[in-house]
Design a protein around this motif. Structure first.
Motif, PDB file in Angstrom:
ATOM      1  N   ILE A   6     -38.676 -11.135  12.106  1.00  0.00           N
ATOM      2  CA  ILE A   6     -39.627 -11.270  11.133  1.00  0.00           C
ATOM      3  C   ILE A   6     -40.739 -10.631  11.761  1.00  0.00           C
ATOM      4  O   ILE A   6     -41.249 -10.501  12.802  1.00  0.00           O
ATOM      5  N   PRO A   7     -41.834 -10.148  10.937  1.00  0.00           N
ATOM      6  CA  PRO A   7     -43.163  -9.568  11.253  1.00  0.00           C
ATOM      7  C   PRO A   7     -44.141 -10.703  11.417  1.00  0.00           C
ATOM      8  O   PRO A   7     -43.979 -11.921  11.058  1.00  0.00           O
ATOM      9  N   THR A   8     -45.093 -10.300  12.522  1.00  0.00           N
ATOM     10  CA  THR A   8     -46.030 -11.379  12.582  1.00  0.00           C
ATOM     11  C   THR A   8     -47.436 -10.690  12.462  1.00  0.00           C
ATOM     12  O   THR A   8     -47.514  -9.638  12.116  1.00  0.00           O
ATOM     13  N   ALA A   9     -48.589 -11.413  12.347  1.00  0.00           N
ATOM     14  CA  ALA A   9     -49.943 -11.048  11.933  1.00  0.00           C
ATOM     15  C   ALA A   9     -50.390  -9.745  12.498  1.00  0.00           C
ATOM     16  O   ALA A   9     -51.052  -9.057  11.734  1.00  0.00           O
ATOM     17  N   ASP A  10     -50.076  -9.463  13.910  1.00  0.00           N
ATOM     18  CA  ASP A  10     -50.732  -8.169  14.447  1.00  0.00           C
ATOM     19  C   ASP A  10     -49.792  -6.812  14.295  1.00  0.00           C
ATOM     20  O   ASP A  10     -49.915  -5.956  15.084  1.00  0.00           O
ATOM     21  N   GLY A  11     -48.773  -7.240  13.718  1.00  0.00           N
ATOM     22  CA  GLY A  11     -47.760  -5.872  13.495  1.00  0.00           C
ATOM     23  C   GLY A  11     -46.538  -5.914  14.177  1.00  0.00           C
ATOM     24  O   GLY A  11     -45.580  -5.212  14.057  1.00  0.00           O
ATOM     25  N   SER A  12     -46.654  -6.910  15.437  1.00  0.00           N
ATOM     26  CA  SER A  12     -45.398  -6.950  16.138  1.00  0.00           C
ATOM     27  C   SER A  12     -44.617  -7.931  15.462  1.00  0.00           C
ATOM     28  O   SER A  12     -44.917  -8.822  14.652  1.00  0.00           O
ATOM     29  N   LYS A  13     -43.078  -7.741  15.859  1.00  0.00           N
ATOM     30  CA  LYS A  13     -42.119  -8.604  15.371  1.00  0.00           C
ATOM     31  C   LYS A  13     -41.594  -9.728  16.227  1.00  0.00           C
ATOM     32  O   LYS A  13     -41.871  -9.614  17.441  1.00  0.00           O
ATOM     33  N   THR A  14     -41.183 -10.587  15.674  1.00  0.00           N
ATOM     34  CA  THR A  14     -40.401 -11.658  16.797  1.00  0.00           C
ATOM     35  C   THR A  14     -39.018 -12.081  15.939  1.00  0.00           C
ATOM     36  O   THR A  14     -38.796 -11.581  14.782  1.00  0.00           O
ATOM     37  N   SER A  26     -45.622 -16.661  18.313  1.00  0.00           N
ATOM     38  CA  SER A  26     -46.273 -16.972  17.059  1.00  0.00           C
ATOM     39  C   SER A  26     -46.533 -16.330  15.771  1.00  0.00           C
ATOM     40  O   SER A  26     -46.595 -14.851  16.253  1.00  0.00           O
ATOM     41  N   VAL A  27     -46.369 -16.535  14.684  1.00  0.00           N
ATOM     42  CA  VAL A  27     -46.370 -15.727  13.317  1.00  0.00           C
ATOM     43  C   VAL A  27     -47.822 -15.378  13.447  1.00  0.00           C
ATOM     44  O   VAL A  27     -48.108 -14.335  12.623  1.00  0.00           O
ATOM     45  N   ASN A  28     -48.730 -15.954  14.046  1.00  0.00           N
ATOM     46  CA  ASN A  28     -50.130 -15.227  14.168  1.00  0.00           C
ATOM     47  C   ASN A  28     -50.417 -13.880  15.051  1.00  0.00           C
ATOM     48  O   ASN A  28     -51.498 -13.465  15.139  1.00  0.00           O
ATOM     49  N   GLY A  29     -49.261 -13.619  15.684  1.00  0.00           N
ATOM     50  CA  GLY A  29     -49.226 -12.283  16.265  1.00  0.00           C
ATOM     51  C   GLY A  29     -48.487 -12.557  17.734  1.00  0.00           C
ATOM     52  O   GLY A  29     -48.977 -13.247  18.353  1.00  0.00           O
ATOM     53  N   ALA A  30     -47.116 -12.126  17.894  1.00  0.00           N
ATOM     54  CA  ALA A  30     -46.337 -12.050  18.846  1.00  0.00           C
ATOM     55  C   ALA A  30     -47.268 -11.745  20.243  1.00  0.00           C
ATOM     56  O   ALA A  30     -47.162 -12.200  21.153  1.00  0.00           O
ATOM     57  N   MET A  31     -47.510 -10.347  19.867  1.00  0.00           N
ATOM     58  CA  MET A  31     -48.070  -9.667  21.312  1.00  0.00           C
ATOM     59  C   MET A  31     -49.534 -10.191  21.741  1.00  0.00           C
ATOM     60  O   MET A  31     -49.746 -10.309  22.787  1.00  0.00           O
ATOM     61  N   GLY A 208     -57.098 -21.491  22.518  1.00  0.00           N
ATOM     62  CA  GLY A 208     -55.596 -20.947  22.482  1.00  0.00           C
ATOM     63  C   GLY A 208     -55.830 -19.828  21.756  1.00  0.00           C
ATOM     64  O   GLY A 208     -56.867 -19.110  21.393  1.00  0.00           O
ATOM     65  N   PRO A 209     -54.646 -19.278  21.737  1.00  0.00           N
ATOM     66  CA  PRO A 209     -54.720 -17.756  20.914  1.00  0.00           C
ATOM     67  C   PRO A 209     -54.725 -18.006  19.561  1.00  0.00           C
ATOM     68  O   PRO A 209     -54.878 -19.247  19.085  1.00  0.00           O
ATOM     69  N   PRO A 210     -54.685 -17.220  18.584  1.00  0.00           N
ATOM     70  CA  PRO A 210     -54.875 -17.238  17.067  1.00  0.00           C
ATOM     71  C   PRO A 210     -53.897 -17.893  16.677  1.00  0.00           C
ATOM     72  O   PRO A 210     -52.624 -18.106  16.885  1.00  0.00           O
ATOM     73  N   GLY A 211     -54.257 -19.131  15.844  1.00  0.00           N
ATOM     74  CA  GLY A 211     -53.555 -20.020  15.323  1.00  0.00           C
ATOM     75  C   GLY A 211     -53.318 -21.271  16.028  1.00  0.00           C
ATOM     76  O   GLY A 211     -52.685 -22.240  15.485  1.00  0.00           O
ATOM     77  N   LYS A 212     -53.940 -21.343  17.213  1.00  0.00           N
ATOM     78  CA  LYS A 212     -53.562 -22.341  18.011  1.00  0.00           C
ATOM     79  C   LYS A 212     -55.111 -22.732  18.718  1.00  0.00           C
ATOM     80  O   LYS A 212     -55.825 -22.074  19.000  1.00  0.00           O
ATOM     81  N   LYS A 213     -55.365 -24.134  18.576  1.00  0.00           N
ATOM     82  CA  LYS A 213     -56.734 -24.634  19.040  1.00  0.00           C
ATOM     83  C   LYS A 213     -56.869 -24.413  20.627  1.00  0.00           C
ATOM     84  O   LYS A 213     -57.919 -24.055  21.073  1.00  0.00           O
ATOM     85  N   GLN A 214     -55.644 -25.067  21.275  1.00  0.00           N
ATOM     86  CA  GLN A 214     -55.921 -25.114  22.695  1.00  0.00           C
ATOM     87  C   GLN A 214     -54.426 -24.503  23.299  1.00  0.00           C
ATOM     88  O   GLN A 214     -53.395 -24.451  22.601  1.00  0.00           O
ATOM     89  N   MET A 215     -54.766 -24.242  24.506  1.00  0.00           N
ATOM     90  CA  MET A 215     -53.435 -24.061  25.504  1.00  0.00           C
ATOM     91  C   MET A 215     -53.463 -24.756  26.637  1.00  0.00           C
ATOM     92  O   MET A 215     -54.732 -25.167  27.141  1.00  0.00           O
ATOM     93  N   LEU A 216     -52.625 -24.651  27.768  1.00  0.00           N
ATOM     94  CA  LEU A 216     -52.717 -25.493  28.877  1.00  0.00           C
ATOM     95  C   LEU A 216     -52.682 -24.448  30.183  1.00  0.00           C
ATOM     96  O   LEU A 216     -51.808 -23.463  29.939  1.00  0.00           O
ATOM     97  N   ARG A 217     -53.457 -24.887  31.088  1.00  0.00           N
ATOM     98  CA  ARG A 217     -53.360 -24.158  32.419  1.00  0.00           C
ATOM     99  C   ARG A 217     -53.398 -25.088  33.645  1.00  0.00           C
ATOM    100  O   ARG A 217     -54.424 -25.836  33.356  1.00  0.00           O
ATOM    101  N   GLY A 218     -52.672 -24.986  34.420  1.00  0.00           N
ATOM    102  CA  GLY A 218     -52.178 -25.820  35.671  1.00  0.00           C
ATOM    103  C   GLY A 218     -52.641 -25.126  36.983  1.00  0.00           C
ATOM    104  O   GLY A 218     -52.077 -23.871  37.103  1.00  0.00           O
ATOM    105  N   ILE A 219     -53.119 -25.703  37.764  1.00  0.00           N
ATOM    106  CA  ILE A 219     -53.144 -24.919  39.227  1.00  0.00           C
ATOM    107  C   ILE A 219     -52.676 -25.860  40.440  1.00  0.00           C
ATOM    108  O   ILE A 219     -53.087 -26.955  40.217  1.00  0.00           O
ATOM    109  N   LYS A 220     -51.966 -25.515  41.040  1.00  0.00           N
ATOM    110  CA  LYS A 220     -51.617 -26.257  42.387  1.00  0.00           C
ATOM    111  C   LYS A 220     -52.650 -25.951  43.646  1.00  0.00           C
ATOM    112  O   LYS A 220     -52.623 -24.876  44.064  1.00  0.00           O
TER     113      LYS A 220
END
Length: 225
Positions: A6-14, A26-31, A208-220
């Motif tokens: 399927i196509p995603t919003a930035d022209g890349s497929k998934t 993400s359908v909001n842009g795989a790449m 977060g990336p387009p379509g997502k409000k947030q993401m997570l990052r953890g550090i050891k």
């Protein structure tokens, strides 16, 4: 399982899995999503000169391609280990358009990534070595690979693949991480953050990336007395 391209919003497929009602990116842009979450917030953030990356979920190989290109650009020798229980067919993957959207060299690199042998270290470029591990992270020991500096946690979502988002998995990963190792994931679920924190990671929520409000990052972080 049946896969649909399927196509995603930035022209890349998934790929879309009708049986699971889940797509690989993400359908909001795989790449766009992969570049933002894994390259910008992971690979760029951890500045070790010769990083070892561990990816949970090889999937389409998009994260591997983007990392290989960035490692070449930065001339940063990178070891990339990716685990996948059910590898996809090469014929299907080569119908995706990631490489051709970037350059002819990237298209050649994407083919090389998918055509290299599983369970064997392969030098893809002078700055990128790949080990595609066909195994189940729930059962396979990973100590042979040494310690990891960057973790790309890219399994299907917690509601689709809950067995991957558990204290057992997070504790196993944490034990294999070097000090100052960074874990990034597109997920921002509170339970995921709490479990990663309980495993020992210092957690933060990022935009977060387009379509997502947030993401997570953890550090050891290990205190050295």
């Amino acid at each position: 399982m049946k896969h649909e391209i399927i196509p995603t919003a930035d022209g890349s497929k998934t790929l879309f899995l009708p049986e699971m009602q889940e797509q690989y990116h993400s359908v909001n842009g795989a790449m766009t999503e992969s570049t933002y979450v894994f390259i910008e917030k992971g690979f760029h953030f951890q500045q070790k000169e010769t990083p070892t990356i561990f990816e949970i979920g090889f999937g389409t190989g998009l994260n591997a391609l983007l990392t290989a290109l960035e490692a070449q650009k930065q001339q940063r020798k990178t070891t990339y280990i990716s685990i996948e229980k059910y590898p996809l067919e090469e014929e299907l993957l080569l119908q995706l358009n990631y490489g051709e959207l970037i350059s002819a060299d990237a298209q050649h690199l994407y083919k090389k990534i998918h055509q290299c042998t599983w369970n064997k270290a392969t030098e893809i470029t002078s700055y990128f070595s790949l080990f595609k591990l066909q195994a189940d992270i729930l059962t396979v020991p990973l100590t042979e690979f040494g310690s990891f500096d960057i973790i790309y946690f890219d399994a299907f979502g917690p509601d689709k693949q809950p067995e991957m988002w558990t204290p057992n998995v997070f504790n196993k990963i944490f034990a294999l991480c070097s000090n100052d190792a960074v874990l990034v994931t597109y997920s921002a679920k509170g339970e995921v953050r709490r479990q990663l924190s309980a495993a020992g990671f210092q957690m933060e929520r990022l935009p977060g990336p387009p379509g997502k409000k947030q993401m997570l990052r953890g550090i050891k972080k290990i205190s050295i007395l």
